[in-house]
Design a protein around this motif. Structure first.
Motif, PDB file in Angstrom:
ATOM      1  N   TYR A  29       0.839  -1.203   0.000  1.00 39.50           N
ATOM      2  CA  TYR A  29       0.000   0.000   0.000  1.00 39.50           C
ATOM      3  C   TYR A  29       0.875   1.254   0.000  1.00 39.50           C
ATOM      4  O   TYR A  29       0.635   2.193  -0.765  1.00 39.50           O
ATOM      5  CB  TYR A  29      -0.914  -0.020   1.222  1.00 39.50           C
ATOM      6  N   LYS A  32       2.782   1.711  -3.260  1.00 40.47           N
ATOM      7  CA  LYS A  32       1.899   2.146  -4.339  1.00 40.47           C
ATOM      8  C   LYS A  32       1.567   3.625  -4.240  1.00 40.47           C
ATOM      9  O   LYS A  32       1.662   4.364  -5.233  1.00 40.47           O
ATOM     10  CB  LYS A  32       0.619   1.315  -4.326  1.00 40.47           C
ATOM     11  N   TYR A  33       1.180   4.088  -3.060  1.00 37.45           N
ATOM     12  CA  TYR A  33       0.640   5.433  -2.922  1.00 37.45           C
ATOM     13  C   TYR A  33       1.667   6.489  -2.527  1.00 37.45           C
ATOM     14  O   TYR A  33       1.408   7.690  -2.685  1.00 37.45           O
ATOM     15  CB  TYR A  33      -0.516   5.427  -1.919  1.00 37.45           C
ATOM     16  N   TYR A  34       2.814   6.076  -1.990  1.00 40.14           N
ATOM     17  CA  TYR A  34       3.795   7.050  -1.512  1.00 40.14           C
ATOM     18  C   TYR A  34       5.167   6.920  -2.167  1.00 40.14           C
ATOM     19  O   TYR A  34       5.996   7.820  -2.028  1.00 40.14           O
ATOM     20  CB  TYR A  34       3.966   6.931   0.009  1.00 40.14           C
ATOM     21  N   ASN A  37       5.206   3.179  -6.713  1.00 43.43           N
ATOM     22  CA  ASN A  37       5.137   1.764  -7.100  1.00 43.43           C
ATOM     23  C   ASN A  37       6.499   1.096  -7.285  1.00 43.43           C
ATOM     24  O   ASN A  37       6.599   0.066  -7.953  1.00 43.43           O
ATOM     25  CB  ASN A  37       4.309   1.571  -8.375  1.00 43.43           C
ATOM     26  N   ASP A 353       1.091   5.087   5.863  1.00 43.71           N
ATOM     27  CA  ASP A 353       0.936   6.457   5.366  1.00 43.71           C
ATOM     28  C   ASP A 353       2.063   7.384   5.806  1.00 43.71           C
ATOM     29  O   ASP A 353       1.877   8.600   5.868  1.00 43.71           O
ATOM     30  CB  ASP A 353      -0.411   7.024   5.831  1.00 43.71           C
TER      31      ASP A 353
END
Length: 371
Positions: A29, A32-34, A37, A353
């Motif tokens: 996760y 992918k988002y930070y 990828n 996150d």
């Protein structure tokens, strides 16, 4: 000094050139988002950390990433998956395990970050006898060697003992649930030991067939259900210690070292962790993430006996703090745990996150902690 050399120095209870810095596992996760990828190895390089790569291979654990589908693991263990909800942020799957002597069922739910058990596999005490049909997977040793060589001097490759959790008690809590296991340990201890021995034999088989001869640097064992925030030291001594020691001794027999994972609940069982014959202990989690390690008590008990790993609050500091706060916490942890060597800075567990600038600050601060 290379990252591999640096991490090995800490694992050997010695002082490297500076504080090794890594994370427990890099989650897909976050990548992918930070991290655009990129894979975990590139993420370690990009942020300036020492790589500690967890090796995963699809072996039937409910929590491993991958497409949900019916799987025939053997003629005697077929997992029939029925997807109830396809929503990636509210995935619900019913599983029916077909064995020659009956069926078992369980349910998982999940989102993009993780998966959890909504209904447990073992519902009646007699269900444990169907576990004899549960196959022990075999790892692809050539694939492991390829990953080991890919990492090279950038860090180490971590393996783990097969099971939803590596320890016997810990896996049993994933199959029967933690609270029922605690009740059973008090009311029916003989049944619990029978259950644990069924799992132990499969884990020892996995070590002999798959860990033996594989190019891992360290093997993760244990699991959160052995934490002193979950069970008492007395229960740990009766239902974890001898099983974990057997696993660690077997790993040593085939030439591997272990790191024992307790999700941070270590106060009250620090001496017992040493008694498991592990080579390292993790995760030194503070109270802010559900652990009970906030000061030097763990250092005083473990330093010079096992390598100490982790300690960074991955949510309240690494994710929610400022870069300056992250650096301050790195310096504090180094002063408590790291100044005399035998310590590897890492996150106490998974993060999802954490801002990129905080990860960079985390690595920069560790590189300033010199020996």
């Amino acid at each position: 000094m290379t990252s591999k050399e640096r991490l090995y120095k800490a694992l050997k209870l010695e002082k490297p050139d500076r504080l090794p810095v890594t994370v427990h596992q890099w989650q897909n996760y976050h990548l992918k988002y930070y991290m655009n990828n990129i894979d975990a190895l590139e993420a370690f390089k990009n942020t300036g950390m020492d790589a500690s790569i967890q090796y995963f291979e699809a072996m039937g654990q409910f929590w491993l990433p991958g497409a949900v589908k019916t799987r025939k693991y053997s003629d005697e263990w077929i997992d029939e998956a029925e997807i109830i909800n396809h929503d990636v942020n509210n995935m619900i799957v019913n599983h029916t395990i077909h064995t020659p002597k009956g069926i078992l069922t369980y349910k998982t739910e999940g989102n993009e970050k993780t998966t959890w058990i909504a209904e447990f596999l073992i519902k009646e005490k007699e269900d444990i006898y169907l576990l004899k049909y549960m196959p022990v997977p075999k790892l692809d040793k050539k694939r492991i060697e390829k990953e080991y060589d890919r990492i090279g001097n950038h860090g180490i490759l971590r393996g783990f003992v097969w099971g939803d959790q590596a320890g016997c008690w810990q896996q049993a809590c994933c199959l029967f649930d933690t609270l029922p296991m605690i009740y059973a340990a008090n009311d029916e201890p003989n049944w619990v030991h029978e259950f644990l021995n069924i799992l132990l034999e499969k884990k020892l088989q996995f070590i002999e067939e798959s860990i033996n001869g594989s190019k891992f640097d360290i093997i993760e064992t244990g699991g959160g259900a052995s934490s002193s925030t979950v069970i008492s030291p007395k229960m740990f001594q009766e239902f974890c210690l001898s099983y974990d020691r057997r696993i660690h001794n077997e790993l040593h027999r085939v030439g591997h070292i272990s790191t024992y994972h307790t999700c941070g609940g270590m106060n009250g069982i620090l001496d017992l962790i040493i008694d498991t014959n592990t080579d390292a202990s993790e995760t030194f989690s503070p109270k802010g993430v559900g652990g009970n390690i906030d000061g030097p008590e763990a250092y005083n008990a473990l330093h010079g006996k096992v390598c100490m790993i982790d300690g960074m609050d991955q949510f309240n500091v690494l994710t929610s703090g400022t870069p300056q706060q992250v650096k301050k916490e790195v310096y504090r942890l180094f002063e408590i745990f790291g100044e005399n060597g035998g310590y590897k800075m890492s996150t106490a567990d998974h993060f999802f996150d954490a801002p990129y600038e905080n990860l960079k600050a985390y690595a920069e601060a560790a590189r300033e902690c010199l020996y």
